[in-house]
Write a protein that holds these residues in place. Sequence first.
Motif, mmCIF file in Angstrom:
data_model
loop_
_atom_site.group_PDB
_atom_site.id
_atom_site.type_symbol
_atom_site.label_atom_id
_atom_site.label_comp_id
_atom_site.label_asym_id
_atom_site.label_seq_id
_atom_site.Cartn_x
_atom_site.Cartn_y
_atom_site.Cartn_z
ATOM 1 N N ALA A 1 0.844 -1.195 0.000
ATOM 2 C CA ALA A 1 0.000 0.000 0.000
ATOM 3 C C ALA A 1 0.881 1.247 0.000
ATOM 4 C CB ALA A 1 -0.903 -0.006 1.217
ATOM 5 N N HIS A 2 0.512 2.227 -0.790
ATOM 6 C CA HIS A 2 1.221 3.503 -0.915
ATOM 7 C C HIS A 2 2.616 3.355 -1.510
ATOM 8 C CE1 HIS A 2 -2.086 5.092 1.361
ATOM 9 N NE2 HIS A 2 -1.813 4.282 2.382
ATOM 10 N N SER A 3 2.923 2.200 -2.064
ATOM 11 C CA SER A 3 4.214 1.971 -2.704
ATOM 12 C C SER A 3 4.020 1.079 -3.930
ATOM 13 C CB SER A 3 5.171 1.304 -1.717
ATOM 14 O OG SER A 3 6.419 1.116 -2.323
ATOM 15 N N PRO A 4 3.351 1.605 -4.963
ATOM 16 C CA PRO A 4 3.044 0.763 -6.119
ATOM 17 C C PRO A 4 4.274 0.469 -6.974
ATOM 18 C CG PRO A 4 2.370 2.992 -6.558
ATOM 19 C CD PRO A 4 2.834 2.958 -5.129
ATOM 20 N N PHE A 5 4.249 -0.675 -7.593
ATOM 21 C CA PHE A 5 5.269 -1.148 -8.513
ATOM 22 C C PHE A 5 4.509 -1.926 -9.575
ATOM 23 C CE2 PHE A 5 8.125 -4.492 -9.933
ATOM 24 C CZ PHE A 5 9.270 -3.782 -10.230
ATOM 25 N N TYR A 6 4.760 -1.679 -10.830
ATOM 26 C CA TYR A 6 3.973 -2.301 -11.894
ATOM 27 C C TYR A 6 4.834 -3.177 -12.783
ATOM 28 C CZ TYR A 6 0.617 1.261 -10.569
ATOM 29 O OH TYR A 6 -0.244 2.057 -9.863
ATOM 30 N N ARG A 7 4.296 -4.320 -13.149
ATOM 31 C CA ARG A 7 4.914 -5.177 -14.157
ATOM 32 C C ARG A 7 4.143 -4.976 -15.455
ATOM 33 N NH1 ARG A 7 8.302 -8.746 -11.542
ATOM 34 N NH2 ARG A 7 7.820 -9.034 -9.344
ATOM 35 N N ILE A 8 4.853 -4.931 -16.562
ATOM 36 C CA ILE A 8 4.214 -4.820 -17.865
ATOM 37 C C ILE A 8 4.089 -6.242 -18.392
ATOM 38 C CG2 ILE A 8 4.360 -3.845 -20.175
ATOM 39 C CD1 ILE A 8 6.119 -1.630 -18.909
ATOM 40 N N VAL A 9 2.837 -6.688 -18.592
ATOM 41 C CA VAL A 9 2.577 -8.087 -18.921
ATOM 42 C C VAL A 9 1.691 -8.207 -20.156
ATOM 43 C CG1 VAL A 9 2.809 -8.860 -16.533
ATOM 44 C CG2 VAL A 9 0.572 -8.209 -17.397
ATOM 45 N N VAL A 10 1.746 -9.379 -20.755
ATOM 46 C CA VAL A 10 0.836 -9.752 -21.834
ATOM 47 C C VAL A 10 -0.152 -10.729 -21.230
ATOM 48 C CG1 VAL A 10 0.645 -10.838 -24.095
ATOM 49 C CG2 VAL A 10 2.684 -9.524 -23.527
ATOM 50 N N SER A 11 -1.452 -10.393 -21.327
ATOM 51 C CA SER A 11 -2.468 -11.267 -20.748
ATOM 52 C C SER A 11 -3.741 -11.218 -21.570
ATOM 53 C CB SER A 11 -2.757 -10.877 -19.292
ATOM 54 O OG SER A 11 -3.292 -9.585 -19.235
#
Length: 77
Positions: free
Chosen positions: A12-22
Motif C-alpha cells: 500500500a502507498h508503494s506501487p510497482f507495476y509489471r508490464i505483462v501480456v495477458s
Amino acid sequence: MLKIRLRRQGSAHSPFYRIVVSDSLRTPRAATVEQIGFYNPTRKPSQMEINKERVEYWLGQGAQLSPTVRSILKKAK
C-alpha cells in the motif's frame, strides 16, 4: 484477444507495476502469458525497463496496448 497492460505489485502507498501480456477478458491479477518489463513510478526519476523486441513481437501477433502502457512506451523512446 491479448493485451499488453500493467499489473500492480508492491504494498500500500508503494506501487510497482509489471508490464505483462495477458488475456483481455481476464482481470489483470489473473495468470499472464509473459512479463515483458516493469515500471516503478515511486522513484525519482521514475524507473522503467521494457523489452522492446518482445513488445514488437506481441504487437505482430495481434496484441493491443493499453493507453497507460502506450504512454510509457512513448516516454521510453
